[in-house]
Design a protein around this motif. Structure first.
Motif, PDB file in Angstrom:
ATOM      1  N   ARG A 164       0.905  -1.180   0.143  1.00 18.19           N
ATOM      2  CA  ARG A 164      -0.058   0.119  -0.080  1.00 18.19           C
ATOM      3  C   ARG A 164       0.857   1.408  -0.003  1.00 18.19           C
ATOM      4  N   ILE A 165       2.246   1.395   0.471  1.00 23.61           N
ATOM      5  CA  ILE A 165       3.041   2.368   0.548  1.00 23.61           C
ATOM      6  C   ILE A 165       4.005   2.372  -0.773  1.00 23.61           C
ATOM      7  N   VAL A 166       4.443   1.363  -1.350  1.00 18.84           N
ATOM      8  CA  VAL A 166       5.445   1.190  -2.359  1.00 18.84           C
ATOM      9  C   VAL A 166       4.704   1.242  -3.601  1.00 18.84           C
ATOM     10  N   HIS A 167       3.315   0.677  -3.974  1.00 16.28           N
ATOM     11  CA  HIS A 167       2.745   0.836  -5.140  1.00 16.28           C
ATOM     12  C   HIS A 167       1.977   2.187  -5.353  1.00 16.28           C
TER      13      HIS A 167
ATOM     14  N   GLY B 104      -4.408   5.338  -9.071  1.00 20.53           N
ATOM     15  CA  GLY B 104      -5.479   4.401  -8.996  1.00 20.53           C
ATOM     16  C   GLY B 104      -5.269   3.381  -7.971  1.00 20.53           C
ATOM     17  N   GLY B 105      -4.075   3.436  -7.616  1.00 17.01           N
ATOM     18  CA  GLY B 105      -3.860   2.357  -6.502  1.00 17.01           C
ATOM     19  C   GLY B 105      -2.822   1.219  -6.716  1.00 17.01           C
ATOM     20  N   GLY B 106      -2.867   0.514  -5.675  1.00 20.83           N
ATOM     21  CA  GLY B 106      -1.834  -0.618  -5.895  1.00 20.83           C
ATOM     22  C   GLY B 106      -2.645  -1.853  -6.679  1.00 20.83           C
ATOM     23  N   PRO B 107      -1.969  -3.238  -6.448  1.00 15.98           N
ATOM     24  CA  PRO B 107      -2.607  -4.389  -7.303  1.00 15.98           C
ATOM     25  C   PRO B 107      -4.198  -4.436  -6.672  1.00 15.98           C
ATOM     26  N   LYS B 108      -4.676  -4.792  -7.690  1.00 19.29           N
ATOM     27  CA  LYS B 108      -6.264  -5.014  -7.710  1.00 19.29           C
ATOM     28  C   LYS B 108      -6.912  -3.845  -6.966  1.00 19.29           C
ATOM     29  N   GLY B 109      -6.417  -2.667  -7.216  1.00 21.20           N
ATOM     30  CA  GLY B 109      -6.958  -1.379  -7.024  1.00 21.20           C
ATOM     31  C   GLY B 109      -7.009  -1.321  -5.295  1.00 21.20           C
ATOM     32  N   THR B 110      -6.118  -1.761  -4.710  1.00 24.08           N
ATOM     33  CA  THR B 110      -5.940  -1.604  -3.292  1.00 24.08           C
ATOM     34  C   THR B 110      -5.647   0.008  -3.031  1.00 24.08           C
TER      35      THR B 110
ATOM     36  N   LEU C 227      -4.102   3.574  -1.992  1.00 18.89           N
ATOM     37  CA  LEU C 227      -2.527   3.813  -1.300  1.00 18.89           C
ATOM     38  C   LEU C 227      -2.727   4.214   0.016  1.00 18.89           C
ATOM     39  N   LEU C 228      -1.373   4.042   0.822  1.00 18.52           N
ATOM     40  CA  LEU C 228      -1.313   4.708   2.049  1.00 18.52           C
ATOM     41  C   LEU C 228      -0.431   5.888   1.934  1.00 18.52           C
ATOM     42  N   GLY C 229      -1.263   7.020   1.829  1.00 20.08           N
ATOM     43  CA  GLY C 229      -0.434   8.245   1.584  1.00 20.08           C
ATOM     44  C   GLY C 229       0.025   8.841   2.874  1.00 20.08           C
ATOM     45  N   LEU C 230       0.997   9.662   2.607  1.00 22.35           N
ATOM     46  CA  LEU C 230       1.623  10.453   3.493  1.00 22.35           C
ATOM     47  C   LEU C 230       0.889  11.119   4.473  1.00 22.35           C
ATOM     48  N   HIS C 231      -0.120  11.611   4.088  1.00 20.29           N
ATOM     49  CA  HIS C 231      -1.005  12.648   5.017  1.00 20.29           C
ATOM     50  C   HIS C 231      -2.441  11.907   5.446  1.00 20.29           C
ATOM     51  N   SER C 232      -2.402  10.672   5.101  1.00 20.29           N
ATOM     52  CA  SER C 232      -3.774   9.969   5.404  1.00 20.29           C
ATOM     53  C   SER C 232      -3.738   9.625   6.711  1.00 20.29           C
ATOM     54  N   GLN C 233      -4.714   9.370   7.345  1.00 20.41           N
ATOM     55  CA  GLN C 233      -5.427   9.006   8.576  1.00 20.41           C
ATOM     56  C   GLN C 233      -4.495   7.879   9.138  1.00 20.41           C
ATOM     57  N   GLU C 234      -4.397   6.838   7.999  1.00 17.64           N
ATOM     58  CA  GLU C 234      -3.624   5.819   8.482  1.00 17.64           C
ATOM     59  C   GLU C 234      -2.238   5.912   8.839  1.00 17.64           C
ATOM     60  N   ALA C 235      -1.540   6.904   7.870  1.00 15.74           N
ATOM     61  CA  ALA C 235      -0.275   7.172   8.095  1.00 15.74           C
ATOM     62  C   ALA C 235      -0.047   7.784   9.546  1.00 15.74           C
ATOM     63  N   ARG C 236      -1.127   8.270  10.019  1.00 16.80           N
ATOM     64  CA  ARG C 236      -1.035   8.977  11.313  1.00 16.80           C
ATOM     65  C   ARG C 236      -1.009   7.978  12.427  1.00 16.80           C
ATOM     66  N   ASP C 237      -1.595   6.897  12.043  1.00 17.44           N
ATOM     67  CA  ASP C 237      -1.984   5.575  13.033  1.00 17.44           C
ATOM     68  C   ASP C 237      -0.962   4.611  12.942  1.00 17.44           C
TER      69      ASP C 237
END
Length: 446
Positions: free
Chosen positions: A397-400, A404-410, A412-422
Motif C-alpha cells: 500500500r506504500i510502495v505501489h 488508481g492504487g496498488g494491485p487489484k485497486g488497493t 494507497l497509504l498516503g503520507l497525510h492519510s489518517q492511516e499514516a498517522r496511525d
C-alpha cells in the motif's frame, strides 16, 4: 536535529523563562486584558479563577486561552512577560494546529513551524552569505550570531510573486515567540527556522491552510533543489510514536556481535524521529528486505531443490503463490528464521499493541491478527504467518504509489492519510522484526 516525536502540553514549561522581558504589569492585569480581547471573538475563551489546581504533577494557577475552532487548542499564560505575544494571537491570530501555524487574516500573513535537518539549513544559510565558506558554522561564535540576527530581522531565501501583482511572498525566519507559546515547541536557538507566507487571501482557516500547504510545500521543494536544505512543513502525522514508549533496554554494553553495515544504517534512519512515519516504516522494512537472499538460500538448501522458484514458503500459502520467487514468501522465510513463535507471543502481550494490530478499522486492507473474542491473543497461536502478511500488505500500500492504487485497486497509504498517522503500532512491529533479523544474522566479533 529536533525530536518531533514528543508533543506534550507541559514539555517545555520553563524554556521561555529568560526569553521575555521582565513584566511591567501584574499577572492579574495581564489576564484581564486578555479576557477583554477574547470577548471580541466567539472562538476564544480565557479560563482563569486565580485558584491553584493540581494537574497531576504540580500546583498551577496559570490562565488558559482556549481556541474552540482549533479543536480546543489551549495555550497557557505562564507569566505577564508573555502578554505582548499572547495578545497578538488573541487579538488577530487564527491557529492552524494541523500545521503548527498561525494565520493573521488582517495582515494576510501565515507563520508555520518547520521540521527537518537544521544542520543542512545552517550550511545552506552560510553558503548563501559566504559562498567560499567551507567550514561548519560555530553557532556560538560571531558568524553564528550574525546569521541568527539576519534570520530574525530580515529572513532568508526570500522570494516574491511580482509578476501577477498579488503581493505574495515567502521567506524563512526565526521561530517567532507566538508559535512557540501556542504549540509549546522547543525554541531551539536563533537558527531554528519557520516559514512566513505573506499576501494570503483566504475566506476561512481551512482555505488558509490549503494555501500554506500549496505554496509552502512547493517553496521548500525548490529550496531543497537549490540549496540542499531538507525542511518540511509540520504535519500532525509527525506526532506519531508509541504513547507508552517501546520497552527497550537503555543499557549499552561493549559490542560483542558484528552487525551488517547496510541494514544498520537503514535501522538508524528508521529511528530518525524527524522522518515521516511512512518513511520510517519503509526503512525498517528494507532491513528485512536485505536479508531475503540469505533466508531464501537457507530454505532452498533445507528443501533440497535447485532453484528458489522451486522452494516453497515455510508458511501455508496457496500452492500457486507459495514459491520463494515471490517477495512476500521471501519475507516469510526471513521472519521464520529470525523470529520464534515465543518471541512473537511475548511481543503481543502488550495489550495496546495487539488491540491495534487486530483492529481492521485502523490500517485497512491488510491482514489483522485474530483474537480470542475478548481482545486477547489466541492461546498457543503462531502469529508469524499473519504478521508477515500484514507487513507485506502495508508494504504494497506504500510502495505501489501509482494513480488508481496498488494491485487489484488497493488504495494507497498516503503520507497525510489518517492511516499514516496511525502507524505507531506497525512501526513498533516492523522495528522489532528488523532488530530480530539483524541479531539473527550478526556474527561474533573477534
Amino acid at each position: 536535529m529536533e525530536d518531533i516525536s514528543q508533543y506534550d502540553d507541559d514539555l517545555w514549561d520553563d524554556f521561555e523563562d529568560d526569553w521575555f522581558a521582565p513584566p511591567q504589569i501584574t499577572y492579574q492585569e495581564a489576564v484581564e486584558r486578555l479576557k477583554s480581547l477574547a470577548g471580541k471573538r466567539t472562538d476564544v475563551v480565557v479560563e482563569w479563577d486565580g485558584k491553584q489546581k493540581w494537574d497531576g504533577r504540580r500546583w498551577r494557577d496559570d490562565a488558559r486561552v482556549v481556541f474552540a475552532d482549533a479543536d480546543g487548542l489551549r495555550m497557557r499564560l505562564r507569566s505577564a512577560a508573555q502578554l505582548e505575544h499572547v495578545e497578538r494571537i488573541v487579538s488577530s491570530g487564527v491557529p492552524l494546529p494541523e500545521r503548527h501555524a498561525i494565520w493573521y487574516p488582517q495582515n494576510g500573513v501565515i507563520t508555520a513551524r518547520l521540521v527537518g535537518d537544521f544542520d543542512q539549513f545552517h550550511n545552506a544559510l552560510v553558503r548563501s552569505l559566504l559562498p567560499r565558506q567551507k567550514r561548519a558554522v560555530d553557532l556560538e561564535g560571531p558568524l553564528g550570531a550574525d546569521l541568527a540576527g539576519m534570520l530574525a530581522s530580515t529572513g532568508a531565501f526570500h522570494v516574491g510573486e511580482e509578476a501577477d501583482g498579488s503581493g505574495r511572498s515567502l521567506r524563512l525566519v526565526s521561530v517567532p515567540p507566538e508559535l512557540s507559546l501556542l504549540y509549546n515547541t522547543r525554541h531551539g536557538g536563533g537558527l531554528s527556522p519557520s516559514l512566513e507566507l505573506s499576501g494570503v487571501s483566504a475566506s476561512d482557516a481551512a482555505e488558509a491552510q490549503k494555501v500554506l500547504v500549496a505554496y509552502g510545500t512547493s517553496y521548500l521543494f525548490g529550496l531543497a533543489k537549490a540549496q540542499a536544505a531538507s525542511l518540511r512543513l509540520w504535519d500532525t502525522g509527525y506526532r506519531l510514536g508509541s504513547r507508552r514508549g517501546p520497552s527497550y533496554s537503555t543499557k549499552l554494553r561493549f559490542p560483542q556481535r558484528q552487525y551488517d553495515a547496510e541494514p544498520a544504517e537503514l535501522y538508524g534512519a528508521g529511528n530518525a524521529a524527524g522522518r515521516h512515519p511512512v518513511e520510517r516504516w519503509l526503512k525498517f522494512y528494507q532491513v528485512l528486505e536485505f536479508y531475503m537472499p540469505k533466508a531464501v538460500d537457507w530454505e532452498v538448501a533445507r528443501q533440497g531443490v535447485a532453484k528458489q522458484e522451486q522452494a516453497q514458503s515455510p508458511y501455508a500459502r496457496p500452492q500457486k503463490t507459495g514459491s520463494l520467487g515471490s517477495e512476500q514468501n521471501q519475507l516469510d522465510a526471513v521472519i521464520n528464521l529470525a523470529v520464534t513463535q515465543a518471541d512473537v507471543a511475548g511481543l503481543l502481550r502488550d495489550r495496546e499493541l495487539f488491540t491495534t494490530l487486530s483492529d481492521p478499522t485502523i490500517i485497512q486492507h491488510v491482514e489483522t491478527l485474530e483474537d480470542d473474542g475478548s481482545g486477547a491473543p489466541l492461546p498457543g497461536s503462531d502469529y508469524r504467518n499473519a504478521i508477515s502478511s500484514r507487513v507485506y500488505g502495508i508494504r504494497n500500500r506504500i510502495v505501489h504509489m501509482k494513480e488508481g492504487g496498488g494491485p487489484k485497486g488497493t488504495p494507497l497509504l498516503g503520507l497525510h492519510s489518517q492511516e499514516a498517522r496511525d502507524l505507531a503500532a506497525d512501526l513498533r512491529l516492523v522495528r522489532y522484526l528488523a532488530e530480530k533479523a539483524m541479531e539473527y544474522w550478526a556474527t561474533a566479533l573477534p
